[in-house]
Design a protein around this motif. Structure first.
Motif: not given
Ligand code: SF4
Ligand code: SF4
Ligand code: SF4
Lengths: 247, 440
Positions: B274-281
């Protein structure tokens, strides 16, 4: 009479013109919503409609035959069709590939023969249906769109300028890109944007298309003689957002 | 799982996402015939179109891959061009670009959370009926949206396909006076941010409690949360981390073709990531601004969160992070002043890659230039392309979970739609076309 019904439709595009629509902010958006009823806007709402539409706003270029039926259907239901953004008005940046014959193999390799990867010539939607108004630019000029809608609501005829961007550049007293040692296409680009690009220090690339009867030969000559471009680069440059308007 | 249920979900051109996607689920008497996420978007061929273009034009073309993340595409493009041409930009340029990146994330997340996700949680078909029922929420969303647009325009010239961002620096710089005005406006927006948080907190119980552990990938930097620059880092649900250099991005994206389909998927250590806000978080939690960490706590999200629906909550955490980080960056610019700097010139020719976080996840651009400065080849791997395999894997796990929870077909349809929307996919960026077809 109820509020006029407005619907948004998108074809091959980056949807940046829809995003420009969300950039009006609270005042303009809430004001507009007082005067119109949004009945379809896939990117922002679930509701759709099969009924008649007063104003259909179409974004994106027409690249596949399959899109023609959707466009005809929109035309059949809509009183007015407004093409907005360079993709819809001229084919925009998508048309750059119209001058290449190996684009599909380059991106998809051996898979490029697969039927779902079919991509024909990128054309303006006026190649498929009749368009009543065009709002140009990449992204479209959002103030111009509001003006076109407002004119339609008030029954006023909208006039699109056919003078070059240079005029607007002079009006805001921007130093010419050529005087900065750069290049520019403003001499033949259609005005109406207020010439933001030269003011921001980059050349105008005619994202709004050309003025009526542009002198492209002269543009290429200026690009070669004043900016020192090779002929190949001058021709390529002048196609940037206007590949469909060029040979 | 024992069931005799039949399900038939067919969502053609899912709404409230960018680009075109379809959801197809068929199950007869408990037998799953199909459970798929399809992307029928028309291909656009940007990688081919930039060949033969001068390096000064390439970002202006590739930013048109996506209108929502056009700042991120522009930054990824100029950074890759700079890497290829041996251009080392100044600290001031980096700071302004970071500030621009925060404006984009803030802007896009506000739009996504309020306009695309909130209506689901409020049981409305879209944001427009909410003008009548939740007028203040809508007005607040529009105010924050406008602020973000003006904040981004102050640096980028405009936010849809920025003008001033070019290889080597900026063609036009904001003045300290402009930054000061923007800083004050951002400070004034804090009450609106608090209202956003209150809205999300009230709606959070409506978020499905579904979980599916996967690998998470994000740009990471040793100094900060890593939106604009850094290396690639992934984290597995057990906390195991792996690090990759940006130039080696192909070794962790691994595009591949699924046997049953013509789709290009990506995978790394697991079958999807997964990439995206949750991945960054999940990857960068430690580097969040303290205010953002506090908000995360109050919204009930902590790393490693494996519920894909929580991506929208992670976006809210990032909205707060971007606001506070930007106030800090603006303070520094006001204190140090903004110097008039010429563009840094190229020093070599060759190939260069870059990674930038766009709102929807990690974005890679790579270009090759000849000695004359003209582009000879390009490769762009966009976040949604990387998330497709993960969305499909979520679909496969979601169906039995929904059946187990006794949901009816309408509830299931909404759950599938909400899942895709939670990823905030950006399907029109079809530089790598996907046609997902799982036949079971
Ligand atoms: S005209 Fe430009 S901004 Fe608008 S959709 Fe086309 S590429 Fe995007
Ligand atoms: S900068 Fe471009 S648009 Fe402006 S005056 Fe010069 S040529 Fe014309
Ligand atoms: S100045 Fe030229 S490139 Fe810029 S918006 Fe106007 S027409 Fe488009």
């Amino acid at each position: 009479m109820g509020k006029p019904k407005i619907a948004f439709f998108d074809f091959t595009s980056c949807e940046g013109c829809q995003i420009e629509f969300t950039n009006y902010g609270d005042e303009a958006t809430l004001e507009l919503l007082k005067h119109v009823e949004l009945v379809e806007f896939r990117e922002a709402m679930t509701e759709t409609t099969d009924g008649p539409i007063d104003i259909a706003l179409v974004e994106g270029s027409f690249t596949r035959d399959a899109d023609r039926d959707r466009l005809l259907e929109i035309r059949r239901r809509a009183r007015y069709v407004i093409a907005y953004g360079a993709c819809a008005c001229t084919g925009g940046v998508n048309a750059l590939k119209n001058h290449q014959d190996d684009f599909s193999e380059y991106v998809y390799g051996d898979d490029s023969v697969m039927p779902h990867l079919e991509s024909g010539t990128a054309r303006p939607i006026s190649a498929a249906i009749e368009v009543d108004y065009e709002v140009r630019g990449c992204p479209m000029s959002k103030d111009e769109l509001l003006l076109v809608i407002s004119n339609l609501l008030h029954g006023t005829e909208h006039v699109v300028p056919s003078h070059p961007v240079c005029v607007e550049c002079k009006r805001r007293e921007t130093i010419c890109r050529y005087d900065e040692g750069d290049h520019c296409m403003g001499q033949v680009a259609r005005a109406g944007c207020g010439a933001p690009c030269p003011a921001d220090g980059i050349p105008c690339e005619a994202c709004r298309g050309f003025v009526d009867e542009p002198n492209i030969r002269a543009l290429e000559k200026v690009l070669m003689e004043r900016a020192g471009f090779s002929q190949k680069r001058a021709v390529g440059k002048s196609r940037m957002f206007t590949a469909n308007l060029r040979s | 799982m024992k069931t005799t249920a039949s399900v038939n979900i067919d969502v053609h051109h899912l709404t409230r996402v960018e680009g075109h996607g379809n959801i197809r689920v068929n199950m007869t008497n408990g037998v799953v015939e199909r459970c798929e996420w399809q992307v029928p978007e028309a291909p656009r061929f940007f990688e081919a179109m930039v060949r033969g273009r001068h390096y000064s034009e390439v970002a202006r073309i590739t930013s048109r891959i996506c209108g929502i993340c056009s700042i991120g595409h522009t930054l990824a493009s100029v950074k890759a061009t700079e890497a290829a041409l041996g251009i080392e930009v100044t600290e001031q340029t980096k700071k302004l670009r970071r500030l621009l990146k925060h404006a984009e994330n803030f802007d896009s997340h506000v739009l996504h959370v309020y306009v695309l996700v909130a209506p689901d949680l409020l049981g409305a078909p879209s944001v427009f009926p909410l003008v009548e029922t939740h007028g203040e929420v809508v007005a607040c969303a529009l105010r924050l949206k406008r602020l973000a647009h003006e904040w981004g325009s102050m640096i980028g010239g405009r936010t849809t396909h920025p003008t001033t961002v070019v290889p080597g620096g900026f063609t036009k710089l904001p003045t300290v006076a402009e930054v000061t005005v923007m800083r004050d406006r951002l400070l004034e927006a804090v009450p609106d941010l608090a209202a956003t948080l209150a809205t999300v907190r009230a709606l959070a119980p409506n978020i499905p409690a579904f979980k599916r552990p996967t690998e998470y990938m994000a740009v990471t930097s040793d100094e900060e949360y890593g939106l604009y620059d850094g290396y690639i880092q992934t984290i597995l649900p057990d906390g195991d981390r792996a690090r990759y250099e940006v130039a080696d991005y192909r070794s962790c994206t691994n595009e591949y073709v699924v046997p049953q389909s013509t789709a290009k998927f990506t995978r790394n250590r697991l079958n999807s990531y997964a990439a995206g806000a949750l991945a960054r978080f999940n990857v960068n939690y430690d580097r969040l601004h303290p205010e953002a960490k506090e908000v995360a706590g109050s919204l009930g999200i902590s790393p490693i969160c494996t519920n894909p629906y929580m991506n929208s909550v992670a976006q809210v955490v990032e909205i707060v992070h971007s606001a506070y980080e930007s106030l800090h960056l603006m303070d520094e610019l006001i204190a140090d002043g903004i110097a008039d700097e010429p563009l840094v010139a190229p020093t070599k020719a060759g190939t260069g890659a870059s990674a930038v976080e766009v709102p929807r996840g990690i974005l890679f651009h790579e270009y090759t230039y000849g000695e004359d400065g003209f582009c000879t080849g390009a490769d762009c791997i966009i976040p949604t392309g990387q998330n497709h395999a993960n969305i499909q894997a979520d679909f496969t796990a979601l169906l039995p979970w929904l059946i187990g929870a006794g949901k009816n077909e309408n509830e299931m349809r909404l759950a599938f739609e909400m899942l895709v929307r939670a990823y905030d996919p950006c399907i029109s960026c079809s530089t790598h076309y996907l046609d997902v077809e799982f036949v079971r």
